[in-house]
Design a protein around this motif. Structure first.
Motif, PDB file in Angstrom:
ATOM      1  N   ASP A   1     -32.540  43.803 -38.441  1.00  0.00           N
ATOM      2  CA  ASP A   1     -32.196  43.145 -39.494  1.00  0.00           C
ATOM      3  C   ASP A   1     -30.737  42.643 -39.498  1.00  0.00           C
ATOM      4  O   ASP A   1     -29.830  43.277 -38.562  1.00  0.00           O
TER       5      ASP A   1
ATOM      6  N   LEU B   1     -36.955  38.746 -48.555  1.00  0.00           N
ATOM      7  CA  LEU B   1     -37.666  37.519 -48.705  1.00  0.00           C
ATOM      8  C   LEU B   1     -38.457  37.371 -49.830  1.00  0.00           C
ATOM      9  O   LEU B   1     -38.958  38.150 -50.497  1.00  0.00           O
TER      10      LEU B   1
ATOM     11  N   ARG C   1     -42.639  39.284 -37.110  1.00  0.00           N
ATOM     12  CA  ARG C   1     -41.514  39.948 -36.502  1.00  0.00           C
ATOM     13  C   ARG C   1     -41.421  41.051 -35.680  1.00  0.00           C
ATOM     14  O   ARG C   1     -40.337  41.928 -35.862  1.00  0.00           O
TER      15      ARG C   1
ATOM     16  N   ILE D   1     -40.829  30.578 -44.052  1.00  0.00           N
ATOM     17  CA  ILE D   1     -41.792  30.971 -45.167  1.00  0.00           C
ATOM     18  C   ILE D   1     -41.286  30.574 -46.742  1.00  0.00           C
ATOM     19  O   ILE D   1     -39.940  30.906 -46.832  1.00  0.00           O
TER      20      ILE D   1
ATOM     21  N   GLN E   1     -37.510  29.633 -46.058  1.00  0.00           N
ATOM     22  CA  GLN E   1     -36.445  30.675 -45.526  1.00  0.00           C
ATOM     23  C   GLN E   1     -36.871  31.151 -44.216  1.00  0.00           C
ATOM     24  O   GLN E   1     -38.155  31.507 -43.849  1.00  0.00           O
TER      25      GLN E   1
ATOM     26  N   ILE F   1     -37.191  33.611 -41.628  1.00  0.00           N
ATOM     27  CA  ILE F   1     -37.680  34.976 -41.591  1.00  0.00           C
ATOM     28  C   ILE F   1     -36.591  35.719 -40.612  1.00  0.00           C
ATOM     29  O   ILE F   1     -36.571  36.955 -40.729  1.00  0.00           O
TER      30      ILE F   1
ATOM     31  N   ALA G   1     -34.313  37.265 -42.972  1.00  0.00           N
ATOM     32  CA  ALA G   1     -34.672  38.086 -43.829  1.00  0.00           C
ATOM     33  C   ALA G   1     -34.767  39.641 -43.387  1.00  0.00           C
ATOM     34  O   ALA G   1     -35.057  39.857 -42.171  1.00  0.00           O
TER      35      ALA G   1
ATOM     36  N   GLN H   1     -36.693  42.958 -42.438  1.00  0.00           N
ATOM     37  CA  GLN H   1     -38.305  43.067 -41.771  1.00  0.00           C
ATOM     38  C   GLN H   1     -39.159  43.628 -42.941  1.00  0.00           C
ATOM     39  O   GLN H   1     -40.289  43.032 -42.996  1.00  0.00           O
TER      40      GLN H   1
ATOM     41  N   SER I   1     -39.071  43.569 -46.214  1.00  0.00           N
ATOM     42  CA  SER I   1     -39.571  42.505 -47.228  1.00  0.00           C
ATOM     43  C   SER I   1     -40.491  41.535 -46.700  1.00  0.00           C
ATOM     44  O   SER I   1     -41.304  41.101 -47.425  1.00  0.00           O
ATOM     45  N   LEU I   2     -40.209  41.096 -45.529  1.00  0.00           N
ATOM     46  CA  LEU I   2     -41.174  40.282 -44.902  1.00  0.00           C
ATOM     47  C   LEU I   2     -42.626  40.712 -44.630  1.00  0.00           C
ATOM     48  O   LEU I   2     -43.622  40.120 -45.124  1.00  0.00           O
ATOM     49  N   ARG I   3     -42.807  42.028 -44.227  1.00  0.00           N
ATOM     50  CA  ARG I   3     -44.124  42.465 -44.123  1.00  0.00           C
ATOM     51  C   ARG I   3     -44.605  42.943 -45.418  1.00  0.00           C
ATOM     52  O   ARG I   3     -45.811  43.079 -45.392  1.00  0.00           O
TER      53      ARG I   3
ATOM     54  N   GLN J   1     -44.845  40.983 -47.935  1.00  0.00           N
ATOM     55  CA  GLN J   1     -45.450  39.804 -48.315  1.00  0.00           C
ATOM     56  C   GLN J   1     -46.577  39.120 -47.486  1.00  0.00           C
ATOM     57  O   GLN J   1     -47.205  37.995 -47.751  1.00  0.00           O
TER      58      GLN J   1
END
Length: 610
Positions: A347, A354, A409, A420, A423, A425, A428, A430, A432-434, A436
């Motif tokens: 990060d 995210l 990522r 996304i 935004q 990625i 963001a 990691q 919070s990305l995963r 979603q």
């Protein structure tokens, strides 16, 4: 009391995001600096204990001198102060110092420091990219984390405790010799010079060979664990001899490296034994000569003889301690090569969580080649509208799974952006990305835990009712109740074995689908999600998949084109590029790559058979 000392070094401190230093001194400081008060207390306890140990020999010499005079009723009155002091040191001070020293080492440092270091190392290593784990045996990585924690603690304790003890012991011995007669110091000083020269010659060689042996041990461990992990493949292909030879090669290499290490130890012990013989003979002979000339008392002879015999006995321990320190340092050096590698996917300092409201995904001019010059994805543009369901189609190696990997990522792009809901990625976090994105992969791997634990990975706070509802939708309720493991656990509490080997491929896939149903993320990735299911089961859960996809942005990969023909749009990839887009009907009418792939699956094999 035990609990208080055991609480001095917390085993689970907050994770340190920094990359551990790759230099040995910096690596040690990185893990030892937070616990310096305990190490300092241990050092001081060792100092006082060493002084007391040497004082015991001084007491012996003084007692011999006391009894050299005539006995009589006034003996205890004349020597009362000295005898009471000896009694206090022997009966009170020494046991208290031994207790303090042992509590610090055995209760605080031994269980605390090594496990704290392992926890921090694991916390760092587990954040490494997929490439890191793909380039090494899982067993080797785990072995290095475990043994590096132990070796770091052992060498730190010995350096802080034992070496200081040795320095104080020999320094105090020289002082007591000088008090009796300065000439008594000469044999011990010569011995110290010879001992330092021996250490200077042998220790660097022992350290180097320990490092080499540690590398060989990690390789052997990796090969053994690799075989155990893939035991089904070993048995199916009936190459027991070949596999044994593969492991034997690594163990044979380890034996050769270990022998080279022990040769150094044997030569070092023999050299020390010779030098120690000269120390005892020289000191005792010199003491007798000085006594015969009236320069020292009988008590001084007793002190000198007792101390050099004690130093002789200690010298082997000293040598083993120093050898052990450098052997442990060699093991730590081996661990540094794995543990202190920089994170390739991490990060940004200003990364934000995210926020996904709609689920639109956009790939803008992305390039990614797994570190090669080219050949995977180059200049790809793709937009997936919120709530749109697209199917990725193409021959093997077209870049479909790679596209999903960079979306998650698991790897960072070489250039370009993935957005996304607008935004990037890359900016963001990691996690919070995963959170979603729900993913069902072709090769479903479960944790060697209970069915319930595996399901709750999708949503840890899910209620029992939500858990059962997701299982029912995935058509997994038909087999979970019948599961039993070797320890008598059943149903949702049954453990599934390493990577889920106790379940069939279809059962694992249905657990994975239930887990994603429970997660209920706004973006859904299906990477050959039904590949392990037979046609009957696939048809049975198709309604559940439709419900799962409702209202979500979906990216589905499938070689079985019939499973994605109903998608809103199909994206055909070849050699890392998009070559066609459209609905199933549009692509069939176009007669391009998709139409050829469809023809092979629906008619090619039948035609070949006729």
């Amino acid at each position: 009391m035990f609990r208080w000392f055991e609480s001095l070094i917390p085993v689970f401190p907050p994770a340190d995001p920094r990359t551990p230093p790759r230099g040995v001194a910096g690596f040690y400081l990185h893990y030892l600096r937070p616990v310096w008060p305990v190490l300092l207390a241990t050092l001081l306890a060792g100092l006082l204990l060493a002084l007391v140990e040497v004082a015991m020999f001084d007491f012996l010499g003084r007692i011999v001198d006391m009894v050299a005079g005539p006995p009589g009723p006034g003996f205890f009155q004349r020597h009362a102060d000295g005898l009471l002091w000896m009694l206090a040191i022997t009966v009170v001070a020494r046991p208290l110092l031994v207790a303090l020293h042992n509590l610090l080492v055995n209760q605080a440092i031994v269980p605390g420091l090594s496990n704290r270091a392992r926890w921090l190392m694991h916390n760092y290593v587990v954040r490494q990219s997929l490439t890191f784990f793909q380039n090494d045996f899982a067993g080797s990585v785990a072995n290095r984390v475990m043994q590096t924690g132990t070796s770091l603690r052992e060498s730190a304790v010995q350096m802080v405790d034992s070496l200081w003890y040795i320095v104080v012991y020999t320094g105090t011995a020289l002082y007591l010799f000088a008090q009796a007669d300065w000439r008594l110091m000469l044999p011990l000083m010569l011995w110290l010079l010879a001992y330092a020269a021996i250490l200077g010659y042998f220790v660097p060689r022992a350290k180097q060979r320990a490092w080499i042996a540690s590398e060989a041990r990690s390789r052997a461990m990796g090969r053994i664990v690799d075989g155990y992990t893939n035991i089904a493949t070993l048995k199916l292909f009936a190459h027991a001899g070949r596999e044994q030879a593969y492991v034997a090669e690594a163990i044979g290499e380890l034996a050769v490296k270990h022998r080279a290490q022990t040769r150094i130890t044997t030569a070092m012990d023999l050299t020390i034994a010779i030098v120690n013989g000269f120390l005892i003979a020289g000191t005792c002979g010199l003491a007798l000569w000085l006594w015969n000339g009236g320069h020292i008392t009988v008590g001084a002879i007793t002190l000198a003889t007792g101390l050099v015999i004690r130093i002789h006995n200690m010298s082997g321990w000293i040598m083993w301690t120093i050898n052990g320190i450098f052997e442990d340092i060699g093991t730590v050096q081996d661990g540094i090569t794995t543990i202190a590698q920089p994170l390739t996917v991490q990060d940004r300092p200003d990364a934000l969580p995210l926020q996904v409201a709609h689920g639109g995904v956009r790939f803008q001019d992305i390039h990614f080649h797994y570190g090669k010059k080219g050949g995977v994805i180059a200049g790809l543009d793709l937009e997936v509208r919120p709530g749109e369901k697209i199917g990725l189609v193409g021959p093997s190696g077209a870049g479909k799974s790679t596209l999903v990997n960079v979306l998650l990522r698991l790897y960072d792009l070489e250039s370009g952006r993935i957005l996304i809901d607008g935004q990037d990625i890359a900016g963001a976090t990691q996690e919070s990305l995963r959170r979603q994105i729900g993913v069902v992969t072709q090769d479903t791997s479960l944790l060697h835990r209970s069915i319930r634990d595996n399901l709750l990975y999708g949503r840890p706070d899910a209620s029992e009712a939500q858990l059962h509802a997701a299982v029912a939708k995935a058509r997994a309720d038909g087999f979970i109740g019948d599961l039993r493991d070797s320890e008598g656990r059943s149903g949702y509490d049954a453990h599934v074995g390493e990577r889920g080997v106790k379940l069939s491929g279809g059962q694992r896939q249905r657990i994975a689908i239930a887990r994603v149903l429970l997660k209920d993320a706004p973006i859904l990735v299906l990477d050959e999600a039904t590949s392990a299911l037979d046609s009957e089961v696939e048809a049975a859960i198709q309604d559940s998949l439709d419900e799962l996809m409702a209202g979500k942005t979906v990216i589905a990969i499938a070689h079985r084109l019939s499973t994605i023909a109903r998608m809103d749009r199909l994206v055909v990839m070849d050699q890392g590029r998009i070559v066609e887009t459209g609905t199933h009907a549009e692509l069939i009418a176009r007669g391009g790559l998709y139409a050829r792939l469809w023809a092979r699956q629906t008619g090619g094999f039948v035609a070949a058979a006729t």
